[in-house]
Design an enzyme around this catalytic site. Sequence first.
Site, PDB file in Angstrom:
ATOM      1  N   LYS A  82       0.823  -1.219   0.000  1.00  0.00           N
ATOM      2  CA  LYS A  82       0.000   0.000   0.000  1.00  0.00           C
ATOM      3  C   LYS A  82       0.859   1.272   0.000  1.00  0.00           C
ATOM      4  O   LYS A  82       0.376   2.350  -0.296  1.00  0.00           O
ATOM      5  CB  LYS A  82      -0.929   0.001   1.204  1.00  0.00           C
ATOM      6  CG  LYS A  82      -0.237   0.315   2.504  1.00  0.00           C
ATOM      7  CD  LYS A  82      -1.219   0.755   3.553  1.00  0.00           C
ATOM      8  CE  LYS A  82      -0.525   1.214   4.811  1.00  0.00           C
ATOM      9  NZ  LYS A  82       0.291   2.441   4.622  1.00  0.00           N
ATOM     10  N   ARG A 132      -7.964   9.073   2.149  1.00  0.00           N
ATOM     11  CA  ARG A 132      -8.931   7.988   1.959  1.00  0.00           C
ATOM     12  C   ARG A 132      -9.788   7.820   3.210  1.00  0.00           C
ATOM     13  O   ARG A 132     -11.007   7.683   3.142  1.00  0.00           O
ATOM     14  CB  ARG A 132      -8.224   6.677   1.615  1.00  0.00           C
ATOM     15  CG  ARG A 132      -9.077   5.429   1.581  1.00  0.00           C
ATOM     16  CD  ARG A 132      -8.228   4.170   1.388  1.00  0.00           C
ATOM     17  NE  ARG A 132      -7.184   4.113   2.392  1.00  0.00           N
ATOM     18  CZ  ARG A 132      -7.377   3.650   3.641  1.00  0.00           C
ATOM     19  NH1 ARG A 132      -8.550   3.217   4.023  1.00  0.00           N
ATOM     20  NH2 ARG A 132      -6.377   3.645   4.516  1.00  0.00           N
ATOM     21  N   ARG A 150       0.516  11.803  11.933  1.00  0.00           N
ATOM     22  CA  ARG A 150       1.584  11.133  11.202  1.00  0.00           C
ATOM     23  C   ARG A 150       2.418  10.339  12.189  1.00  0.00           C
ATOM     24  O   ARG A 150       2.261  10.454  13.409  1.00  0.00           O
ATOM     25  CB  ARG A 150       2.472  12.200  10.519  1.00  0.00           C
ATOM     26  CG  ARG A 150       1.862  12.882   9.303  1.00  0.00           C
ATOM     27  CD  ARG A 150       1.915  11.973   8.105  1.00  0.00           C
ATOM     28  NE  ARG A 150       3.016  11.021   8.134  1.00  0.00           N
ATOM     29  CZ  ARG A 150       4.276  11.353   7.884  1.00  0.00           C
ATOM     30  NH1 ARG A 150       4.585  12.614   7.599  1.00  0.00           N
ATOM     31  NH2 ARG A 150       5.204  10.415   7.912  1.00  0.00           N
ATOM     32  N   ARG A 156       1.837   6.793  16.990  1.00  0.00           N
ATOM     33  CA  ARG A 156       0.450   7.286  16.945  1.00  0.00           C
ATOM     34  C   ARG A 156      -0.296   6.890  18.216  1.00  0.00           C
ATOM     35  O   ARG A 156      -1.080   7.666  18.766  1.00  0.00           O
ATOM     36  CB  ARG A 156      -0.276   6.740  15.719  1.00  0.00           C
ATOM     37  CG  ARG A 156       0.297   7.259  14.408  1.00  0.00           C
ATOM     38  CD  ARG A 156      -0.528   6.823  13.235  1.00  0.00           C
ATOM     39  NE  ARG A 156       0.127   7.196  11.968  1.00  0.00           N
ATOM     40  CZ  ARG A 156      -0.530   7.478  10.852  1.00  0.00           C
ATOM     41  NH1 ARG A 156      -1.839   7.420  10.815  1.00  0.00           N
ATOM     42  NH2 ARG A 156       0.115   7.791   9.761  1.00  0.00           N
ATOM     43  N   CYS A 243      -0.652   6.619  -2.810  1.00  0.00           N
ATOM     44  CA  CYS A 243      -1.166   6.359  -1.462  1.00  0.00           C
ATOM     45  C   CYS A 243      -1.735   7.643  -0.850  1.00  0.00           C
ATOM     46  O   CYS A 243      -2.188   7.650   0.276  1.00  0.00           O
ATOM     47  CB  CYS A 243      -0.100   5.752  -0.564  1.00  0.00           C
ATOM     48  SG  CYS A 243       1.505   6.494  -0.712  1.00  0.00           S
TER      49      CYS A 243
END
Length: 308
Positions: A82, A132, A150, A156, A243
């Site tokens: 991906k 997305r 990010r 995260r 992406c």
Amino acid sequence: MDSNLLRIATRSSPMALAQVERVRRDLAAVNPAVEVEVVPIKTTGDRWMGDLREKGGKGAFIKEVDRALAAGLADLAVHCLKDMPGDIPVPAGMTIAGYMTRDSIHEALIHPAGLTLDQLPAGTRIGTSSVRRRAQLAAHRPDLECVPMRGNANRRLEKLYAGDADALILAVCGLERIDRTDVITEQIDPAVMCPPVGAGILALQCREDDTETLDAVAPLNDPTVWQIATAERTFLHVLQGSCHSPIGGHAWFDDDGELHLRGEVYSYDGKKELTAVEPAGALDPAGLGTSVALAVLKEGARDLLDAL
Ligand SMILES: NCc1[nH]cc(CCC(=O)O)c1CC(=O)O
């Protein structure tokens, strides 16, 4: 690849390193004579915590790894499919040696109090920078707020618990690889949150003339995943997506062994969604990917993708 030493270049996040350990394990099972050496690479995407579009966006997690491969510093690169741009081919002189058996394609909601996506109160801050994810969240729950997020999955989670967001959306496969499925509140139905093209698939890339490496890793290729990846990547390629495009999609084989592909394109604000779902029929995987891309293009996907 010299003698039995296989040098594997990879990003150095815990997830990326865990991905290489899976390659090491699977390789040991089929080729115990091969010794693996990890070549950790810091990529642009790992160094720059801002908007990746300011760094050219495409291939931010790939290009330095590819350079190490091209320079002969490694024999194999392990990429998350991906992360590989759909609008540019693999670098000249390189080839995909194989795709590993697919992990989960699901997206996970992580909420410290265990709420599901539909239970989240209005105004909940979701940490994600993915166009997305943002487009689909805007469509499904326009009352939620997306805040930029990010960094690797571990970072995260730290930011979530530090209060930078109220919830996260992360890939289930990534949390499985870093052994943090404990934080998953909900595995979101792909009908609500379609995964990115290539979700859950690890791509093995090497120099096209390195027959020793090609032969060594050939047993790791999953032929059905090769067909799935080809359909998905062709869909993305025809759309000239990357992406950082509001594009989702996934292919699968049904119980009769027929390949199917679902492709989705969203407006950046989530107000429009174009979907095409097709069985391969007489088409090969690349033909299926092309057919689904043409179907959404006929519905106006180009305008949505070029709108930003
Ligand atoms: N497919 C894994 C992947 N590809 C890029 C990132 C980092 C994403 C970012 O820095 O925003 C990650 C997650 C990880 O390494 O834990």
